[in-house]
Scaffold this motif. Sequence first.
Motif, PDB file in Angstrom:
ATOM      1  N   ASN A  34       0.834  -1.200   0.000  1.00 57.01           N
ATOM      2  CA  ASN A  34       0.000   0.000   0.000  1.00 57.01           C
ATOM      3  C   ASN A  34       0.869   1.251   0.000  1.00 57.01           C
ATOM      4  N   GLN A  35       1.995   1.186   0.672  1.00 55.22           N
ATOM      5  CA  GLN A  35       2.902   2.331   0.728  1.00 55.22           C
ATOM      6  C   GLN A  35       3.405   2.683  -0.671  1.00 55.22           C
ATOM      7  N   GLN A  39       2.757   6.217  -2.544  1.00 59.26           N
ATOM      8  CA  GLN A  39       3.867   7.009  -3.060  1.00 59.26           C
ATOM      9  C   GLN A  39       3.684   7.311  -4.541  1.00 59.26           C
ATOM     10  N   GLN A  40       3.204   6.333  -5.291  1.00 60.22           N
ATOM     11  CA  GLN A  40       2.986   6.547  -6.720  1.00 60.22           C
ATOM     12  C   GLN A  40       1.870   7.561  -6.935  1.00 60.22           C
ATOM     13  N   ALA A  46       1.456  15.333  -7.426  1.00 63.24           N
ATOM     14  CA  ALA A  46       2.384  16.460  -7.439  1.00 63.24           C
ATOM     15  C   ALA A  46       2.719  16.876  -8.871  1.00 63.24           C
ATOM     16  N   VAL A  47       2.917  15.918  -9.752  1.00 58.24           N
ATOM     17  CA  VAL A  47       3.236  16.241 -11.138  1.00 58.24           C
ATOM     18  C   VAL A  47       2.011  16.807 -11.853  1.00 58.24           C
ATOM     19  N   SER A  77      12.769  12.710  -4.779  1.00 54.99           N
ATOM     20  CA  SER A  77      12.686  11.435  -4.071  1.00 54.99           C
ATOM     21  C   SER A  77      11.304  11.303  -3.428  1.00 54.99           C
ATOM     22  N   ASP A  78      11.006  10.097  -2.960  1.00 50.42           N
ATOM     23  CA  ASP A  78       9.705   9.867  -2.339  1.00 50.42           C
ATOM     24  C   ASP A  78       9.530  10.713  -1.079  1.00 50.42           C
ATOM     25  N   ALA A  79      10.581  10.893  -0.327  1.00 48.33           N
ATOM     26  CA  ALA A  79      10.489  11.708   0.893  1.00 48.33           C
ATOM     27  C   ALA A  79      10.207  13.170   0.546  1.00 48.33           C
ATOM     28  N   GLU A  80      10.837  13.666  -0.520  1.00 47.38           N
ATOM     29  CA  GLU A  80      10.593  15.049  -0.939  1.00 47.38           C
ATOM     30  C   GLU A  80       9.183  15.225  -1.463  1.00 47.38           C
ATOM     31  N   ILE A  81       8.689  14.242  -2.204  1.00 45.58           N
ATOM     32  CA  ILE A  81       7.306  14.306  -2.698  1.00 45.58           C
ATOM     33  C   ILE A  81       6.333  14.304  -1.528  1.00 45.58           C
ATOM     34  N   ASN A  82       6.600  13.448  -0.541  1.00 43.30           N
ATOM     35  CA  ASN A  82       5.740  13.388   0.642  1.00 43.30           C
ATOM     36  C   ASN A  82       5.751  14.730   1.371  1.00 43.30           C
ATOM     37  N   GLN A  83       6.919  15.343   1.506  1.00 38.99           N
ATOM     38  CA  GLN A  83       7.026  16.641   2.173  1.00 38.99           C
ATOM     39  C   GLN A  83       6.290  17.720   1.378  1.00 38.99           C
ATOM     40  N   LEU A  84       6.394  17.697   0.055  1.00 38.82           N
ATOM     41  CA  LEU A  84       5.698  18.663  -0.784  1.00 38.82           C
ATOM     42  C   LEU A  84       4.188  18.522  -0.642  1.00 38.82           C
ATOM     43  N   ASN A  85       3.698  17.289  -0.711  1.00 40.16           N
ATOM     44  CA  ASN A  85       2.255  17.076  -0.576  1.00 40.16           C
ATOM     45  C   ASN A  85       1.760  17.455   0.815  1.00 40.16           C
TER      46      ASN A  85
END
Length: 128
Positions: A34-35, A39-40, A46-47, A77-85
């Motif tokens: 699920n993670q 992430q996907q 974000a995109v 990276s996935d961590a940066e995407i998570n932080q952005l969201n």
Amino acid sequence: MKYSLQIKRLFAAFLSVLLLSATVGQAQAGMITNQQIVQQLDRQHAVALFDRADVQNQLSALGVDAELAKSRVAAMSDAEINQLNQHLADQPAGQDVLGLAFMVFVVLVITDMLGATDVFPFVKNINR
């Protein structure tokens, strides 16, 4: 006739070997967590923000190329995407609606007091 039958059998055997040896693309089944799905989806969200016209207009106003920004977000990276969201989710959406409604109310009361409008019956005209 005898040669014709042998040629047909040889041709059929050749086609059989060819069909059996032909490789079809292999599919691999695997479990995804699920993670990984989250992430996907976060990355796609974000995109996808950069496809919106208002975001592209704002980026253009700031002097940023929208395609360059989109490619940089895709490379995060996935961590940066998570932080952005998370940052986008924390932003106030419609926070000033109450303030805007109050401002409109005050403007209407003032225009009623000046006699320019007659919206509220409880407001007395100061020009009379």
